[in-house]
Design a protein around this motif. Structure first.
Motif, PDB file in Angstrom:
ATOM      1  N   SER A  50       0.825  -1.204   0.000  1.00  0.00           N
ATOM      2  CA  SER A  50       0.000   0.000   0.000  1.00  0.00           C
ATOM      3  C   SER A  50       0.861   1.257   0.000  1.00  0.00           C
ATOM      4  CB  SER A  50      -0.950  -0.001   1.211  1.00  0.00           C
ATOM      5  OG  SER A  50      -0.236  -0.060   2.425  1.00  0.00           O
TER       6      SER A  50
ATOM      7  N   GLN B  66       2.276   1.910  -3.458  1.00  0.00           N
ATOM      8  CA  GLN B  66       1.290   2.366  -4.430  1.00  0.00           C
ATOM      9  C   GLN B  66       1.129   3.883  -4.441  1.00  0.00           C
ATOM     10  OE1 GLN B  66      -0.314   0.240  -6.674  1.00  0.00           O
ATOM     11  NE2 GLN B  66       1.142  -1.209  -5.825  1.00  0.00           N
TER      12      GLN B  66
ATOM     13  N   LEU C  95      -6.731   5.517  -4.638  1.00  0.00           N
ATOM     14  CA  LEU C  95      -6.131   5.384  -3.311  1.00  0.00           C
ATOM     15  C   LEU C  95      -6.494   6.557  -2.410  1.00  0.00           C
ATOM     16  CD1 LEU C  95      -2.623   4.051  -4.382  1.00  0.00           C
ATOM     17  CD2 LEU C  95      -4.515   2.753  -3.420  1.00  0.00           C
TER      18      LEU C  95
ATOM     19  N   VAL D 256      -6.002  -1.913  -2.890  1.00  0.00           N
ATOM     20  CA  VAL D 256      -4.825  -2.502  -3.541  1.00  0.00           C
ATOM     21  C   VAL D 256      -5.161  -3.881  -4.108  1.00  0.00           C
ATOM     22  CG1 VAL D 256      -2.541  -3.482  -3.099  1.00  0.00           C
ATOM     23  CG2 VAL D 256      -3.108  -1.201  -2.258  1.00  0.00           C
TER      24      VAL D 256
END
Length: 373
Positions: free
Chosen positions: A48, A51, A160, A319
């Motif tokens: 995470s 990302q 996100l 994710v």
């Protein structure tokens, strides 16, 4: 310990085909499931974090695993081990043009089918761990659908951000408040190095190889597929044909796609191809690794706070959706085009779940199958 880390990542660097999503599947299978070097939760936290940072996601996660295992030296060993095979292959290809690529196409296709199996297994395992509630399943489904409809880097970033916002206003995870391990430990020196190098890269001459590749590595979100247009706009004296050849080669070899910089650095610096390849490779990877080292401990520490734990749970579910979307495009679409491809994938997946053979045996089998068929 450091040599062991280098050895394990070097083996994966020699055999990890299929791009970033496949690499994350290989990492999980090898370091979480087989070697038990870290937990599912810790591994997901690394994914995470990668990302939302610029740079090569799978290489950042590999570097973080090495740091987790043996500190900064462990991270460096992991990065060098995972990158070295791809670096050497791309360097040879830069010297010999594209003659060698055609002879490997059949084997590579078999390995792409293997990547389909690995990523499918990783997605299912992660979904079981991080999508336990109905709300988190909804986040994963919505994330997958969103990325399939709008498959772009900006969509990934917005996804996100939206997941983090949702986690802030809705409690996805109930973690009791604790005073232990909740102090964020930012690595400020590495952040300063990142900023100083980025500022210097902006002031450097356009012909400076380090500046060109460092800027690309510092600004690219979304992995190797996205670094190409940035490099096309910044690297001088490289033809369009060379860019496309480098891109095709980067997809055909194992390891991180960011080693496209190895190929481009070698042909952009004909007076000293080795130096050009090394500088370009280090420069394009360095920003992402510096940021990962800066944030790694703080990100995990913050996840122990109830509010941040909810945000992390939402991001982790998103994710999983990102990986599911990546499973379809580009992994599935680039590997599966015939009905017998589907049959091979199903048989391979069933064998993996039922008999749990070593990864290297399945890799050899898929490579041989691709060559024969």
């Amino acid at each position: 310990m450091v040599l062991s880390i280098f050895y394990q990542f070097f083996l994966l660097g020699c055999t990890s085909f299929g791009g970033p999503a496949a690499h994350l599947g290989f990492f999980k299978k090898h370091f979480v499931d087989n070697l038990n070097w870290l937990s599912n939760e810790r591994y997901s936290s690394m994914i995470s974090l990668s990302q939302i940072l610029p740079g090569p996601g799978s290489s950042q996660v590999g570097f973080a695993i090495g740091v987790e295992r043996a500190g900064l030296l462990g991270g460096m060993a992991a990065f060098i081990g995972f990158t070295l095979p791809s670096f050497l292959i791309m360097f040879v290809l830069a010297l010999t043009a594209s003659e060698l690529q055609g002879t490997l196409s059949a084997v590579i296709h078999g390995l792409k089918l293997f990547a389909v199996v690995i990523v499918a297994d990783a997605i299912l395992t992660m979904a079981k761990s991080f999508c336990k509630t109905t709300a988190l399943k909804v986040v994963t489904f919505a994330s997958t659908l969103f990325m399939l409809i709008s498959p772009s880097v900006f969509s990934q970033i917005w996804l996100l951000v939206i997941a983090a916002f949702a986690g802030a206003i809705y409690r996805f995870s109930h973690v009791p408040s604790t005073s232990k391990n909740t102090t964020a430990q930012w690595q400020w020196p590495t952040l300063v190095i990142f900023i100083v190098l980025f500022a210097l890269s902006l002031l450097s001459l356009p012909s400076a190889i380090f500046a060109q590749f460092y800027q690309a590595g510092a600004l690219v979100f979304g992995g190797g597929h996205v670094v190409l247009p940035l490099l096309q706009n910044s690297v001088e004296h490289v033809s369009q044909e060379s860019f496309l050849t480098a891109y095709a080669a980067a997809q055909a070899v194992p390891g991180p796609m960011f080693t496209i910089a190895t190929y481009l650095g070698a042909i952009a610096h004909p007076d000293n191809v080795i130096l050009g390849a090394i500088i370009a490779t280090l420069a394009v990877f360095l920003p992402g690794l510096l940021l990962m080292y800066t944030c790694q401990n703080s990100w995990y520490a913050l996840s122990n706070l109830p509010k941040f734990a909810s945000i992390t749970a939402a991001i982790n579910a998103a994710v999983v959706g990102l990986l599911a979307a990546a499973f379809y495009q580009p992994i599935w679409l680039s590997a599966v085009s015939e009905l017998w491809h589907i049959a091979i994938v199903l048989i391979g997946f069933s064998c993996m779940k039922l008999f749990k053979p070593p990864i290297w045996t399945m890799l050899i089998a898929f490579a041989a199958l691709g060559f024969i068929l």
